[in-house]
Scaffold this motif. Structure first.
Motif, PDB file in Angstrom:
ATOM      1  N   TYR A  36       0.713  -2.633  -0.982  1.00  0.00           N
ATOM      2  CA  TYR A  36       0.369  -2.781   0.433  1.00  0.00           C
ATOM      3  C   TYR A  36       1.464  -2.190   1.294  1.00  0.00           C
ATOM      4  O   TYR A  36       2.607  -2.048   0.880  1.00  0.00           O
ATOM      5  N   TRP A  37       1.083  -1.849   2.504  1.00  0.00           N
ATOM      6  CA  TRP A  37       2.014  -1.276   3.455  1.00  0.00           C
ATOM      7  C   TRP A  37       1.459  -1.440   4.849  1.00  0.00           C
ATOM      8  O   TRP A  37       0.278  -1.654   5.053  1.00  0.00           O
ATOM      9  N   GLU A  38       2.360  -1.323   5.804  1.00  0.00           N
ATOM     10  CA  GLU A  38       1.961  -1.370   7.205  1.00  0.00           C
ATOM     11  C   GLU A  38       1.561   0.036   7.625  1.00  0.00           C
ATOM     12  O   GLU A  38       2.251   1.003   7.316  1.00  0.00           O
ATOM     13  N   ILE A  59      -7.184   9.138  -0.614  1.00  0.00           N
ATOM     14  CA  ILE A  59      -6.212   8.722  -1.637  1.00  0.00           C
ATOM     15  C   ILE A  59      -4.858   9.343  -1.349  1.00  0.00           C
ATOM     16  O   ILE A  59      -3.824   8.656  -1.372  1.00  0.00           O
ATOM     17  N   ASN A  60      -4.829  10.636  -1.053  1.00  0.00           N
ATOM     18  CA  ASN A  60      -3.564  11.310  -0.729  1.00  0.00           C
ATOM     19  C   ASN A  60      -2.923  10.722   0.521  1.00  0.00           C
ATOM     20  O   ASN A  60      -1.706  10.555   0.582  1.00  0.00           O
ATOM     21  N   ALA A  61      -3.728  10.406   1.520  1.00  0.00           N
ATOM     22  CA  ALA A  61      -3.205   9.792   2.749  1.00  0.00           C
ATOM     23  C   ALA A  61      -2.613   8.421   2.432  1.00  0.00           C
ATOM     24  O   ALA A  61      -1.538   8.070   2.946  1.00  0.00           O
ATOM     25  N   PHE A  62      -3.286   7.641   1.603  1.00  0.00           N
ATOM     26  CA  PHE A  62      -2.759   6.323   1.218  1.00  0.00           C
ATOM     27  C   PHE A  62      -1.421   6.455   0.497  1.00  0.00           C
ATOM     28  O   PHE A  62      -0.479   5.722   0.779  1.00  0.00           O
ATOM     29  N   ILE A  63      -1.339   7.379  -0.438  1.00  0.00           N
ATOM     30  CA  ILE A  63      -0.087   7.569  -1.186  1.00  0.00           C
ATOM     31  C   ILE A  63       1.037   7.957  -0.232  1.00  0.00           C
ATOM     32  O   ILE A  63       2.144   7.413  -0.302  1.00  0.00           O
ATOM     33  N   ARG A  64       0.760   8.862   0.690  1.00  0.00           N
ATOM     34  CA  ARG A  64       1.761   9.304   1.658  1.00  0.00           C
ATOM     35  C   ARG A  64       2.204   8.147   2.564  1.00  0.00           C
ATOM     36  O   ARG A  64       3.392   7.911   2.766  1.00  0.00           O
ATOM     37  N   GLU A  65       1.231   7.391   3.100  1.00  0.00           N
ATOM     38  CA  GLU A  65       1.558   6.250   3.969  1.00  0.00           C
ATOM     39  C   GLU A  65       2.387   5.205   3.231  1.00  0.00           C
ATOM     40  O   GLU A  65       3.345   4.667   3.772  1.00  0.00           O
ATOM     41  N   ARG A  66       1.987   4.906   2.002  1.00  0.00           N
ATOM     42  CA  ARG A  66       2.693   3.898   1.217  1.00  0.00           C
ATOM     43  C   ARG A  66       4.146   4.316   0.971  1.00  0.00           C
ATOM     44  O   ARG A  66       5.064   3.515   1.122  1.00  0.00           O
ATOM     45  N   GLU A  67       4.350   5.575   0.622  1.00  0.00           N
ATOM     46  CA  GLU A  67       5.712   6.064   0.348  1.00  0.00           C
ATOM     47  C   GLU A  67       6.557   6.072   1.620  1.00  0.00           C
ATOM     48  O   GLU A  67       7.740   5.725   1.585  1.00  0.00           O
ATOM     49  N   GLU A  68       5.969   6.463   2.736  1.00  0.00           N
ATOM     50  CA  GLU A  68       6.693   6.428   4.014  1.00  0.00           C
ATOM     51  C   GLU A  68       7.087   4.999   4.371  1.00  0.00           C
ATOM     52  O   GLU A  68       8.207   4.760   4.843  1.00  0.00           O
ATOM     53  N   SER A  78      10.873   3.478   4.731  1.00  0.00           N
ATOM     54  CA  SER A  78      11.332   2.803   5.965  1.00  0.00           C
ATOM     55  C   SER A  78      11.935   1.440   5.655  1.00  0.00           C
ATOM     56  O   SER A  78      12.862   0.993   6.342  1.00  0.00           O
ATOM     57  N   LEU A  79      11.445   0.764   4.634  1.00  0.00           N
ATOM     58  CA  LEU A  79      12.000  -0.530   4.246  1.00  0.00           C
ATOM     59  C   LEU A  79      13.404  -0.383   3.668  1.00  0.00           C
ATOM     60  O   LEU A  79      14.270  -1.251   3.885  1.00  0.00           O
ATOM     61  N   LYS A  80      13.645   0.699   2.943  1.00  0.00           N
ATOM     62  CA  LYS A  80      14.960   0.935   2.352  1.00  0.00           C
ATOM     63  C   LYS A  80      16.005   1.227   3.425  1.00  0.00           C
ATOM     64  O   LYS A  80      17.169   0.903   3.265  1.00  0.00           O
ATOM     65  N   LYS A  81      15.570   1.853   4.534  1.00  0.00           N
ATOM     66  CA  LYS A  81      16.485   2.162   5.636  1.00  0.00           C
ATOM     67  C   LYS A  81      16.902   0.925   6.403  1.00  0.00           C
ATOM     68  O   LYS A  81      17.960   0.883   7.002  1.00  0.00           O
ATOM     69  N   SER A  82      16.060  -0.100   6.404  1.00  0.00           N
ATOM     70  CA  SER A  82      16.336  -1.312   7.180  1.00  0.00           C
ATOM     71  C   SER A  82      17.416  -2.146   6.561  1.00  0.00           C
ATOM     72  O   SER A  82      17.678  -2.225   5.450  1.00  0.00           O
TER      73      SER A  82
END
Length: 168
Positions: free
Chosen positions: A106-108, A151-160, A164-168
């Motif tokens: 899951y992702w925002e 599917i490609n959009a989901f993979i891209r969104e999830r990775e982004e 972003s969580l790692k930067k926080s």
């Protein structure tokens, strides 16, 4: 000795016979599944309740119910989607297992002006979309994810989102 984690499989599909005269009974059985697994189940995500939207009702049934079993851009022009109908029982399962099943992520995600969470059962090609409110989440949609573009959009969104969580 390391024990292997047992993964709870998704519920069986709720298959329609294809006989037109049985559609009303099928639709009613879907509504019973909706009530049992979503309305009455006290679903939670990130410690907050996940609630369906009830109004505006149509034919005495929740707004969210109709949205979960049909497709279309305009609410008044939506048509039944058998892939959604068959997987209605998966909605609660995906939400309940998103923390423990490695096939669910899951992702925002930003959709227009709102921030929603996409909960994706990648192996089953199925996504649930919920939106955060102040004290709960509202169940917005769920659908079978078939197109390579989605599917490609989901993979891209999830990775982004993960980056972003790692930067926080």
């Amino acid at each position: 000795m390391e024990t292997e984690k047992i993964i709870n499989p998704p519920p069986n599909l709720i298959v329609f016979s294809g006989h037109t005269e049985e559609w009303d009974a099928y639709q009613e059985s879907l509504f019973q599944v909706f009530c049992k697994t979503i309305v009455e189940a006290r679903l939670t995500f990130q410690g907050m309740p996940v609630n369906p939207r009830r109004f505006p009702e149509e034919k005495g049934k929740h707004f969210t119910f109709w949205h979960l079993i049909s497709e279309g851009e305009k609410e008044e022009d939506r048509t039944p989607d058998l892939r959604r109908c068959e997987r209605l029982d998966w909605v609660a399962w995906v939400i309940q297992n998103c923390e423990s099943n490695p096939d669910i992520s899951y992702w925002e995600s930003r959709r227009k002006r709102s921030k929603n969470f996409v909960i994706w059962y990648e192996k089953g090609e199925f996504a649930v979309v919920i939106a955060r409110r102040s004290r709960y989440f509202v169940l917005l949609s769920a659908y079978h994810v078939m197109s390579g573009h989605r599917i490609n959009a989901f993979i891209r969104e999830r990775e982004e989102y993960r980056k972003s969580l790692k930067k926080s």
